[in-house]
Design an enzyme around this catalytic site. Structure first.
Site, mmCIF file in Angstrom:
data_model
loop_
_atom_site.group_PDB
_atom_site.id
_atom_site.type_symbol
_atom_site.label_atom_id
_atom_site.label_comp_id
_atom_site.label_asym_id
_atom_site.label_seq_id
_atom_site.Cartn_x
_atom_site.Cartn_y
_atom_site.Cartn_z
ATOM 1 N N CYS A 1 0.840 -1.200 0.000
ATOM 2 C CA CYS A 1 0.000 0.000 0.000
ATOM 3 C C CYS A 1 0.873 1.247 0.000
ATOM 4 C CB CYS A 1 -0.913 0.009 1.219
ATOM 5 S SG CYS A 1 -2.386 -1.017 1.078
ATOM 6 N N HIS B 1 -6.045 -2.335 -0.994
ATOM 7 C CA HIS B 1 -5.520 -3.425 -0.175
ATOM 8 C C HIS B 1 -6.444 -4.631 -0.227
ATOM 9 C CE1 HIS B 1 -3.059 -5.245 2.965
ATOM 10 N NE2 HIS B 1 -4.191 -5.717 3.453
ATOM 11 N N GLY C 1 3.873 -19.713 0.439
ATOM 12 C CA GLY C 1 5.068 -18.889 0.362
ATOM 13 C C GLY C 1 4.804 -17.398 0.307
ATOM 14 N N THR D 1 4.738 -13.829 1.567
ATOM 15 C CA THR D 1 5.432 -13.105 2.634
ATOM 16 C C THR D 1 4.923 -11.681 2.803
ATOM 17 O OG1 THR D 1 7.197 -12.394 1.140
ATOM 18 C CG2 THR D 1 7.549 -14.463 2.342
ATOM 19 N N HIS E 1 -0.454 -8.442 0.847
ATOM 20 C CA HIS E 1 -1.200 -7.588 -0.090
ATOM 21 C C HIS E 1 -1.105 -8.316 -1.424
ATOM 22 C CE1 HIS E 1 -2.095 -3.286 -1.707
ATOM 23 N NE2 HIS E 1 -2.068 -4.103 -2.765
ATOM 24 N N HIS F 1 -0.499 -9.862 -4.792
ATOM 25 C CA HIS F 1 0.439 -9.486 -5.846
ATOM 26 C C HIS F 1 0.639 -10.639 -6.800
ATOM 27 C CE1 HIS F 1 2.612 -10.919 -2.288
ATOM 28 N NE2 HIS F 1 3.494 -11.465 -3.099
HETATM 29 P P1 5GP Z 1 5.683 -13.223 -1.806
HETATM 30 O O1 5GP Z 1 6.781 -13.970 -1.132
HETATM 31 O O2 5GP Z 1 4.751 -12.609 -0.802
HETATM 32 O O3 5GP Z 1 4.967 -14.002 -2.871
HETATM 33 O O4 5GP Z 1 6.371 -12.056 -2.605
HETATM 34 C C1 5GP Z 1 6.769 -10.867 -2.017
HETATM 35 C C2 5GP Z 1 7.793 -10.247 -2.933
HETATM 36 O O5 5GP Z 1 7.902 -8.896 -2.598
HETATM 37 C C3 5GP Z 1 9.175 -10.862 -2.811
HETATM 38 O O6 5GP Z 1 9.584 -11.353 -4.075
HETATM 39 C C4 5GP Z 1 10.047 -9.714 -2.334
HETATM 40 O O7 5GP Z 1 11.327 -9.710 -2.914
HETATM 41 C C5 5GP Z 1 9.244 -8.502 -2.752
HETATM 42 N N1 5GP Z 1 9.390 -7.344 -1.886
HETATM 43 C C6 5GP Z 1 9.294 -7.325 -0.535
HETATM 44 N N2 5GP Z 1 9.452 -6.065 -0.083
HETATM 45 C C7 5GP Z 1 9.640 -5.289 -1.178
HETATM 46 C C8 5GP Z 1 9.858 -3.884 -1.341
HETATM 47 O O8 5GP Z 1 9.894 -3.085 -0.402
HETATM 48 N N3 5GP Z 1 10.012 -3.436 -2.621
HETATM 49 C C9 5GP Z 1 9.961 -4.287 -3.691
HETATM 50 N N4 5GP Z 1 10.123 -3.730 -4.908
HETATM 51 N N5 5GP Z 1 9.748 -5.602 -3.564
HETATM 52 C C10 5GP Z 1 9.604 -6.103 -2.314
HETATM 53 ZN ZN ZN Z 2 -1.798 -3.245 1.237
#
Ligand code: 5GP
Ligand code: ZN
Length: 115
Positions: free
Chosen positions: A7, A46, A94, A96, A99, A101
């Site tokens: 967000c 969100h 997985g 992390t 929000h 994505h």
């Molecule tokens: P998830 O593990 O939730 O599927 O993916 C989260 C993704 O967000 C990860 O690939 C991580 O590298 C990316 N990520 C986490 N924090 C940030 C950030 O502050 N900026 C950017 N550009 N990517 C982020």
């Molecule tokens: Zn959010």
């Protein structure tokens, strides 16, 4: 959500390298790219995960897949050889960042997850 990192990126409170933006969606480069091209496509509003989607989000999800993914795939040079769209959901999925994505990954040959 003030404490949600995505967000805050959508609100431009945290910097990110945007590659696409419209009224409802922003896409930006992942901080820790897992492929030569690794972009995160997020709704600006969100939504905590795929399981947080409601009927009113149908057009948004369609927009991401019908419009944003193909446009980015073409612009980022992925359309010819292919790419992967991934939505990690929940702990064992997985996820992390809480929000919703869509990972857009490409620029290398993808392997099916061994683990
Ligand atoms: P998830 O593990 O939730 O599927 O993916 C989260 C993704 O967000 C990860 O690939 C991580 O590298 C990316 N990520 C986490 N924090 C940030 C950030 O502050 N900026 C950017 N550009 N990517 C982020
Ligand atoms: Zn959010």
């Amino acid at each position: 959500m003030a404490d949600c990192i995505f967000c805050r990126i959508a609100a431009k409170e945290i910097p990110a390298t945007a590659v696409y933006e419209d009224d409802s969606v922003i896409a930006f480069k992942d901080l820790e790219p897992q492929a030569p091209v690794h972009v995160l496509i997020i709704p600006k509003k969100h939504i905590k995960s795929l399981l947080g989607l409601t009927q009113e989000d149908r057009a948004l999800v369609a927009h991401i897949h019908v419009d944003v993914v193909p446009q980015l795939a073409k612009e980022l040079g992925l359309a010819e050889k292919g790419f992967r769209v991934v939505v990690n959901t929940g702990e064992e999925g997985g996820q992390t960042v809480g929000h919703l994505h869509f990972h857009l990954l490409g620029g290398r040959s993808m392997q099916w997850p061994p683990g």
